[in-house]
Write a protein that holds these residues in place. Structure first.
Motif, PDB file in Angstrom:
ATOM      1  N   MET A   1      -6.986  -9.176 -11.099  1.00 53.46           N
ATOM      2  CA  MET A   1      -5.546  -8.921 -10.950  1.00 53.46           C
ATOM      3  C   MET A   1      -5.262  -7.427 -10.781  1.00 53.46           C
ATOM      4  O   MET A   1      -4.402  -7.033 -10.003  1.00 53.46           O
ATOM      5  CB  MET A   1      -4.801  -9.451 -12.181  1.00 53.46           C
ATOM      6  CG  MET A   1      -4.786 -10.962 -12.332  1.00 53.46           C
ATOM      7  SD  MET A   1      -3.873 -11.795 -11.017  1.00 53.46           S
ATOM      8  CE  MET A   1      -5.185 -12.264  -9.905  1.00 53.46           C
ATOM      9  N   VAL A   2      -5.982  -6.632 -11.514  1.00 52.17           N
ATOM     10  CA  VAL A   2      -5.781  -5.186 -11.392  1.00 52.17           C
ATOM     11  C   VAL A   2      -6.207  -4.721 -10.007  1.00 52.17           C
ATOM     12  O   VAL A   2      -5.534  -3.909  -9.373  1.00 52.17           O
ATOM     13  CB  VAL A   2      -6.570  -4.421 -12.478  1.00 52.17           C
ATOM     14  CG1 VAL A   2      -6.444  -2.918 -12.267  1.00 52.17           C
ATOM     15  CG2 VAL A   2      -6.051  -4.798 -13.855  1.00 52.17           C
ATOM     16  N   ARG A   3      -7.321  -5.249  -9.531  1.00 49.27           N
ATOM     17  CA  ARG A   3      -7.770  -4.868  -8.190  1.00 49.27           C
ATOM     18  C   ARG A   3      -6.749  -5.287  -7.140  1.00 49.27           C
ATOM     19  O   ARG A   3      -6.565  -4.611  -6.138  1.00 49.27           O
ATOM     20  CB  ARG A   3      -9.126  -5.505  -7.881  1.00 49.27           C
ATOM     21  CG  ARG A   3     -10.286  -4.851  -8.624  1.00 49.27           C
ATOM     22  CD  ARG A   3     -11.608  -5.245  -7.999  1.00 49.27           C
ATOM     23  NE  ARG A   3     -11.846  -6.676  -8.053  1.00 49.27           N
ATOM     24  CZ  ARG A   3     -12.451  -7.299  -9.041  1.00 49.27           C
ATOM     25  NH1 ARG A   3     -12.920  -6.621 -10.066  1.00 49.27           N
ATOM     26  NH2 ARG A   3     -12.616  -8.603  -9.007  1.00 49.27           N
ATOM     27  N   LYS A   4      -6.085  -6.391  -7.406  1.00 50.90           N
ATOM     28  CA  LYS A   4      -5.059  -6.850  -6.456  1.00 50.90           C
ATOM     29  C   LYS A   4      -3.763  -6.084  -6.649  1.00 50.90           C
ATOM     30  O   LYS A   4      -2.769  -6.357  -5.988  1.00 50.90           O
ATOM     31  CB  LYS A   4      -4.813  -8.352  -6.645  1.00 50.90           C
ATOM     32  CG  LYS A   4      -6.054  -9.196  -6.412  1.00 50.90           C
ATOM     33  CD  LYS A   4      -5.898 -10.135  -5.262  1.00 50.90           C
ATOM     34  CE  LYS A   4      -7.279 -10.665  -4.880  1.00 50.90           C
ATOM     35  NZ  LYS A   4      -7.257 -11.824  -4.030  1.00 50.90           N
ATOM     36  N   ARG A   5      -3.761  -5.206  -7.585  1.00 49.95           N
ATOM     37  CA  ARG A   5      -2.605  -4.349  -7.840  1.00 49.95           C
ATOM     38  C   ARG A   5      -1.321  -5.130  -8.110  1.00 49.95           C
ATOM     39  O   ARG A   5      -0.260  -4.802  -7.565  1.00 49.95           O
ATOM     40  CB  ARG A   5      -2.383  -3.386  -6.674  1.00 49.95           C
ATOM     41  CG  ARG A   5      -3.509  -2.387  -6.465  1.00 49.95           C
ATOM     42  CD  ARG A   5      -3.655  -1.458  -7.652  1.00 49.95           C
ATOM     43  NE  ARG A   5      -4.549  -0.335  -7.391  1.00 49.95           N
ATOM     44  CZ  ARG A   5      -5.868  -0.331  -7.620  1.00 49.95           C
ATOM     45  NH1 ARG A   5      -6.456  -1.417  -8.100  1.00 49.95           N
ATOM     46  NH2 ARG A   5      -6.599   0.748  -7.370  1.00 49.95           N
TER      47      ARG A   5
ATOM     48  N   SER B   1       4.005  -9.045  -6.704  1.00 50.27           N
ATOM     49  CA  SER B   1       3.376 -10.193  -7.353  1.00 50.27           C
ATOM     50  C   SER B   1       2.939  -9.852  -8.770  1.00 50.27           C
ATOM     51  O   SER B   1       2.651  -8.690  -9.090  1.00 50.27           O
ATOM     52  CB  SER B   1       2.196 -10.734  -6.532  1.00 50.27           C
ATOM     53  OG  SER B   1       1.618  -9.750  -5.748  1.00 50.27           O
TER      54      SER B   1
ATOM     55  N   LEU C   1       0.839  -1.204   0.000  1.00 49.61           N
ATOM     56  CA  LEU C   1       0.000   0.000   0.000  1.00 49.61           C
ATOM     57  C   LEU C   1       0.871   1.250   0.000  1.00 49.61           C
ATOM     58  O   LEU C   1       0.608   2.212  -0.707  1.00 49.61           O
ATOM     59  CB  LEU C   1      -0.887  -0.009   1.246  1.00 49.61           C
ATOM     60  CG  LEU C   1      -1.857   1.163   1.352  1.00 49.61           C
ATOM     61  CD1 LEU C   1      -2.767   1.189   0.127  1.00 49.61           C
ATOM     62  CD2 LEU C   1      -2.683   1.058   2.618  1.00 49.61           C
TER      63      LEU C   1
ATOM     64  N   PHE D   1       0.279 -15.075  -9.217  1.00 49.03           N
ATOM     65  CA  PHE D   1      -1.118 -15.500  -9.214  1.00 49.03           C
ATOM     66  C   PHE D   1      -1.348 -16.260 -10.505  1.00 49.03           C
ATOM     67  O   PHE D   1      -1.101 -15.731 -11.596  1.00 49.03           O
ATOM     68  CB  PHE D   1      -2.053 -14.291  -9.233  1.00 49.03           C
ATOM     69  CG  PHE D   1      -2.239 -13.622  -7.908  1.00 49.03           C
ATOM     70  CD1 PHE D   1      -2.856 -14.283  -6.859  1.00 49.03           C
ATOM     71  CD2 PHE D   1      -1.823 -12.318  -7.710  1.00 49.03           C
ATOM     72  CE1 PHE D   1      -3.049 -13.644  -5.637  1.00 49.03           C
ATOM     73  CE2 PHE D   1      -2.018 -11.686  -6.492  1.00 49.03           C
ATOM     74  CZ  PHE D   1      -2.626 -12.357  -5.452  1.00 49.03           C
TER      75      PHE D   1
ATOM     76  N   GLN E   1      -4.978   1.497 -17.612  1.00 47.76           N
ATOM     77  CA  GLN E   1      -4.780   1.406 -16.172  1.00 47.76           C
ATOM     78  C   GLN E   1      -3.314   1.361 -15.791  1.00 47.76           C
ATOM     79  O   GLN E   1      -2.959   1.223 -14.626  1.00 47.76           O
ATOM     80  CB  GLN E   1      -5.541   0.183 -15.629  1.00 47.76           C
ATOM     81  CG  GLN E   1      -7.014   0.501 -15.520  1.00 47.76           C
ATOM     82  CD  GLN E   1      -7.887  -0.723 -15.397  1.00 47.76           C
ATOM     83  OE1 GLN E   1      -8.936  -0.679 -14.808  1.00 47.76           O
ATOM     84  NE2 GLN E   1      -7.450  -1.839 -15.952  1.00 47.76           N
ATOM     85  N   ASN E   2      -2.494   1.433 -16.822  1.00 43.38           N
ATOM     86  CA  ASN E   2      -1.051   1.544 -16.582  1.00 43.38           C
ATOM     87  C   ASN E   2      -0.406   0.398 -15.836  1.00 43.38           C
ATOM     88  O   ASN E   2       0.562   0.600 -15.120  1.00 43.38           O
ATOM     89  CB  ASN E   2      -0.744   2.844 -15.843  1.00 43.38           C
ATOM     90  CG  ASN E   2      -0.779   4.019 -16.793  1.00 43.38           C
ATOM     91  OD1 ASN E   2      -0.215   3.937 -17.878  1.00 43.38           O
ATOM     92  ND2 ASN E   2      -1.461   5.074 -16.400  1.00 43.38           N
TER      93      ASN E   2
ATOM     94  N   THR F   1       3.581  -4.556  -5.175  1.00 46.47           N
ATOM     95  CA  THR F   1       3.105  -5.694  -4.390  1.00 46.47           C
ATOM     96  C   THR F   1       4.027  -6.905  -4.440  1.00 46.47           C
ATOM     97  O   THR F   1       3.867  -7.845  -3.680  1.00 46.47           O
ATOM     98  CB  THR F   1       1.720  -6.147  -4.891  1.00 46.47           C
ATOM     99  OG1 THR F   1       1.823  -6.403  -6.300  1.00 46.47           O
ATOM    100  CG2 THR F   1       0.694  -5.070  -4.654  1.00 46.47           C
TER     101      THR F   1
END
Lengths: 335, 335
Positions: free
Chosen positions: B112-116, B62, B55, B94, B140-141, B60
DNA sequence: TTGTATGCGTTATCAC
DNA sequence: GTGATAACGCATACAA
């Protein structure tokens, strides 16, 4: 750059908490504001940050799966089962492979804990290794389910009845008249290999037969090892009449090598494997193992733990193994 | 319950920022405090929280890998390659499988995007689908690398030369005297299937041969479909002399079914596959595809992007396919 | 029904 | 060298 609930709060003139609540379908919000929030979120291209959510809510929505070999169909089907159930729960899975290496297993488990996965499914190395990292894991309070049992470690476990599989296979060979039987053991860290082997030895013994040391191969893993073993067997002066392989992958390796050496299966050599892998043309007599079902079951009990649906004692479930007779074992008439 | 840097700050009497710095080996800390911090962390059983770290640090550690089928050796080897490189970078992956379903692919990418995730490697569906989600992803870069090319979407891509593979296979069959050739197409969302098929048609045409509609099977996927097709072929009154299968898994299915129906391969029917899967006893003539290498390459370029080692234009790399002649194709003398 | 304040565990930017 | 303090993006308890 990234739009957050603060942005959509600003855009709508509402408070962050309202945005959060409305977005998560919490009760107590008017249909009007909910729609307003959703519309603004859509328009701004809001993508919830699961990392932030995880930090705040103590749940990451991901689990870890630690297997031993990505390229083995056995683990593919376990993985498939786990993935399926995880998906049903809206979860995402980290896949790690230890490659039968102790240190890799340790590292992966620790990495998963650092990533704060909500739970872990592990196919652990069980022989010739230490288990400190599991007891440590236990103290870290992350739910986990094991494919295999570890002495003194209380957790949910699933197992396949490897001893019985080894027994069935040996009995079958014996009943077909074989006594000079070769045994190809799997990885030395595999308890399944150990159990099947001891079942083999014991079953032989109960029939008054002593296993021949020269006929046992240690630590085979993967098709390359299978082929190497097959080559050796083909070249033996007093070749065995049958060979039991740790798994179908090895069996397929043995078959390839042995056929290249000009032998016929089962005419010149009978072969049995384990796992019953589907993608294979050879009519291999083998032992079927419900990997896909086990994968689903592993995930189910993990989610039971994670979602606290079940808080009672740990369960230990054993799946049966079942001999599938096909055409890779020949009936021997003259022992 | 969980020990944080705040706890170890309290224990040592140092500030949180000092703990953080010392733990991460930042410069500007005395060896003494560093040791003190490490000792306290060890003693308290501190486990860094990667979620919190993510954060704050915007990374992350991953990546996401989205394949189409967990149980296909083709993707297993890609996965293995990706995992290996990810591990070398201290990353975790993942694994998601779309199962050739459009909506699943979309959902996985969004998850996956939400999990950054720091990056994404995707084997996308390329036919009969829309690509909006990829253009959205682009905006979303989050860095991503594709196994396949999407019109108008600029990103790094890898491809296998499927058209040429299809050509090689067809030429080979032709050179062996086959003209009544059956073609089993893969999933309808597969561009590889489309390319191989058009290569087949064109190559045939360039030899003055018209493909027979009755000999093409659509949308086969997995061994079950392969077996179904094999059954049908075996029952045909004017059976083809050869069959080209989308992949080895299907080819193996065809072989199984055809042999069950009492035919011999290649005596009664020649068969060619794609992928050159290793775990297989049948001497299948096939096309080898460097999946493991591609997996590693995909990961390398993704990490180049993530670590900004390379900021130049996007690259598009094509791997060659290579016919491997074994013994599943028979030389025909009387056409 | 909506808003305010605080915490989640880190990293990072400053001062000192 | 080290220590406050403010983010990071979200959830949640509590007020209003």
């Amino acid at each position: 750059m990234n739009v957050t609930i603060a942005d959509i709060a600003k855009a709508t003139g509402l408070a962050k908490s309202t945005i959060s609540g409305a977005l998560n379908n919490k009760s107590g919000f008017s249909e009007k504001t909910r729609r307003r929030v959703l519309a603004a979120a859509e328009e701004l291209g809001y993508v919830p940050n699961e990392i932030a959510r995880g930090l705040s809510s103590k749940s990451t929505g991901s689990i870890g799966l630690i297997i031993k070999d990505i390229t083995n169909p056995f683990y593919n089907h376990i993985t498939k089962g786990v993935q399926e159930i995880a998906g049903e729960h809206g979860y995402t899975v980290f896949l790690c492979s230890s490659g039968e290496e102790h240190q890799a297993e340790i590292n992966h488990i620790q990495a998963m804990v650092r990533k704060r996965v909500d739970g872990l499914i592990i196919a652990p190395l069980l022989e010739e290794v230490t288990f400190d990292h599991f007891f440590e894991l236990k103290e870290q309070n992350v739910p986990f389910v094991l494919l295999g049992k570890i002495q003194g470690l209380s957790c949910d476990t699933y197992e396949f009845d490897d001893y019985d599989g080894g027994r069935q296979v040996t009995e079958h060979l014996l009943s077909m008249g074989h006594t000079r039987i070769c045994f190809v053991r799997g990885p030395k860290t595999s308890k399944a290999a150990k159990l099947r082997y001891s079942a083999f030895i014991n079953t032989l013994k109960s029939h008054g037969i002593e296993a021949d040391e020269r006929y046992v191969f240690q630590n085979a893993n993967g098709i390359a090892d299978g082929m190497a073993v097959g080559k050796q067997i083909a070249a033996m002066p007093d070749r065995p009449t049958a060979v039991i392989c740790f798994d179908d992958v090895i069996a397929i390796g043995v078959i390839k090598a042995v056929m290249e050496a000009g032998l016929q299966v089962p005419e010149d050599l009978s072969i049995i494997g384990f796992d019953d892998i589907e993608v294979n043309t050879f009519p291999l007599t083998t032992v079927s193992i419900p990997t896909y079902e086990a994968g689903k079951a592993l995930a189910w009990t993990l989610f039971d733990r994670i979602l606290q649906r079940r808080t009672s004692g740990f369960q230990h479930i054993t799946f049966e193994q079942k001999l599938i007779e096909r055409a890779s074992v020949r009936q021997l008439y003259n022992k």
